[in-house]
Scaffold this active site. Sequence first.
Site, short mmCIF file in Angstrom:
data_model
loop_
_atom_site.label_atom_id
_atom_site.label_comp_id
_atom_site.label_asym_id
_atom_site.label_seq_id
_atom_site.Cartn_x
_atom_site.Cartn_y
_atom_site.Cartn_z
N GLU A 146 -15.66 -8.00 30.42
CA GLU A 146 -14.54 -8.94 30.28
C GLU A 146 -13.26 -8.32 30.82
O GLU A 146 -13.10 -7.09 30.82
CB GLU A 146 -14.33 -9.27 28.79
N ASP A 147 -12.35 -9.21 31.24
CA ASP A 147 -11.03 -8.74 31.65
C ASP A 147 -10.13 -8.54 30.44
O ASP A 147 -9.49 -7.52 30.29
CB ASP A 147 -10.40 -9.74 32.64
N ASP A 204 -8.33 -12.15 24.00
CA ASP A 204 -7.09 -12.60 23.36
C ASP A 204 -7.42 -12.98 21.92
O ASP A 204 -7.38 -12.15 21.03
CB ASP A 204 -6.53 -13.77 24.18
N LYS A 234 -5.93 -7.82 23.17
CA LYS A 234 -4.65 -8.17 22.54
C LYS A 234 -4.76 -8.07 21.02
O LYS A 234 -5.87 -8.07 20.48
CB LYS A 234 -4.25 -9.59 22.94
N PHE A 260 1.79 -12.35 27.89
CA PHE A 260 0.92 -12.91 28.93
C PHE A 260 0.98 -12.00 30.15
O PHE A 260 2.05 -11.73 30.68
CB PHE A 260 1.35 -14.33 29.29
N ASP A 299 -5.04 -14.34 35.89
CA ASP A 299 -4.23 -15.31 36.65
C ASP A 299 -3.17 -16.00 35.81
O ASP A 299 -3.23 -16.02 34.59
CB ASP A 299 -5.14 -16.40 37.23
N ARG A 357 -4.27 -13.14 40.76
CA ARG A 357 -5.50 -12.39 40.46
C ARG A 357 -5.64 -11.19 41.40
O ARG A 357 -6.27 -10.20 41.05
CB ARG A 357 -6.73 -13.28 40.65
P1 IMP Z 1 -9.87 -15.88 24.06
O1 IMP Z 1 -11.00 -16.81 23.74
O2 IMP Z 1 -8.59 -16.31 23.41
O3 IMP Z 1 -10.16 -14.43 23.78
O4 IMP Z 1 -9.58 -16.12 25.63
C1 IMP Z 1 -9.80 -15.15 26.57
C2 IMP Z 1 -9.50 -15.71 27.94
O5 IMP Z 1 -8.16 -16.25 27.99
C3 IMP Z 1 -9.52 -14.60 28.98
O6 IMP Z 1 -10.81 -14.42 29.52
C4 IMP Z 1 -8.51 -15.08 29.99
O7 IMP Z 1 -9.12 -15.96 30.93
C5 IMP Z 1 -7.50 -15.88 29.18
N1 IMP Z 1 -6.32 -15.04 28.83
C6 IMP Z 1 -5.98 -14.61 27.62
N2 IMP Z 1 -4.84 -13.89 27.68
C7 IMP Z 1 -4.47 -13.86 28.98
C8 IMP Z 1 -3.35 -13.25 29.68
O8 IMP Z 1 -2.48 -12.56 29.12
N3 IMP Z 1 -3.32 -13.45 31.02
C9 IMP Z 1 -4.25 -14.19 31.69
N4 IMP Z 1 -5.29 -14.78 31.08
C10 IMP Z 1 -5.40 -14.61 29.73
#
Ligand code: IMP
Length: 185
Positions: A105-106, A109, A137, A158, A165, A171
Site C-alpha cells: 500500500e501507499d 488513512d 496516518k 493530505f 494524487d 502521482r
Molecule cells: P483509507 O480507507 O481511509 O485508509 O483510505 C486509504 C486511501 O485513501 C489511500 O489508498 C489513498 O488512495 C487515499 N488517501 C488517504 N490519504 C491520502 C493522502 O494524504 N493523499 C492522497 N491519497 C490519500
Amino acid sequence: MDQRHVEGDLVLDETLFTEEEILARLKELAAEIERDYAGRDILLVGVLRGAVMVMADLARSLDRHVEMDWMAVSSYGSGTKSSGVVRILKDLDTDVSGRDVLIVEDIIDTGLTLSWLITNLRSRGPASVEIATLLRKPDAVQTEIDVKYVGFDIPNAFVVGYGLDFSEKYRNLRCIGTLAPHVYS
Ligand code: IMP
C-alpha cells in the site's frame, strides 16, 4: 529546480520525504521482508493506483524472487474520507489459496479500505496475509489492523507525490509532500 516542481511551478509547500529518503527506507523494509520470508514464496499484491511506485521500488529492493499482482478497489465515501464500503474494480489474476500474500500500500488513512481487503483476501484461503505500507496516518494507528511493515508514520495532513494524487495529479512527483495552497485554492 528541486523535486517540488512540476513544469516549473512550485506545487509542494513542504517536502516530507525526498526520493532518497523513501528509497533508503524501502531498502530497510526489504531487508526485514527478506529475513521474515526466508524459504517462502511471496506474492506481492499492489493496490492500484497509488501503490505503483512503492511496488516498483520495494520489489526491486528485494534480492529474491517475488510474484506481483494487482487489485483495484473503489471505496464509497463522502468527501476525502472512505466509508469502508468497497467495490472491486480489478481483481487478482492469481489464485491466492495457500500463498503468502503481502499487500503493498501507499498510505493507510482510516484503514477501512485495507480492513475490507484483508477480510476479502483471507476468505480465499491464503497461507498468510501481511501488509507493507509506505505511509500511515494517525487514525490508522487506532484501527485493529496489524500492519507488519510501515515506512513512515506521518501527521494527519493530505500528502501527494510518489504515487499519491490530488484529483489524479502529482502521482509522478519523486518526493512526498503537502500541496501548496495556490494549487487547490
Ligand atoms: P483509507 O480507507 O481511509 O485508509 O483510505 C486509504 C486511501 O485513501 C489511500 O489508498 C489513498 O488512495 C487515499 N488517501 C488517504 N490519504 C491520502 C493522502 O494524504 N493523499 C492522497 N491519497 C490519500
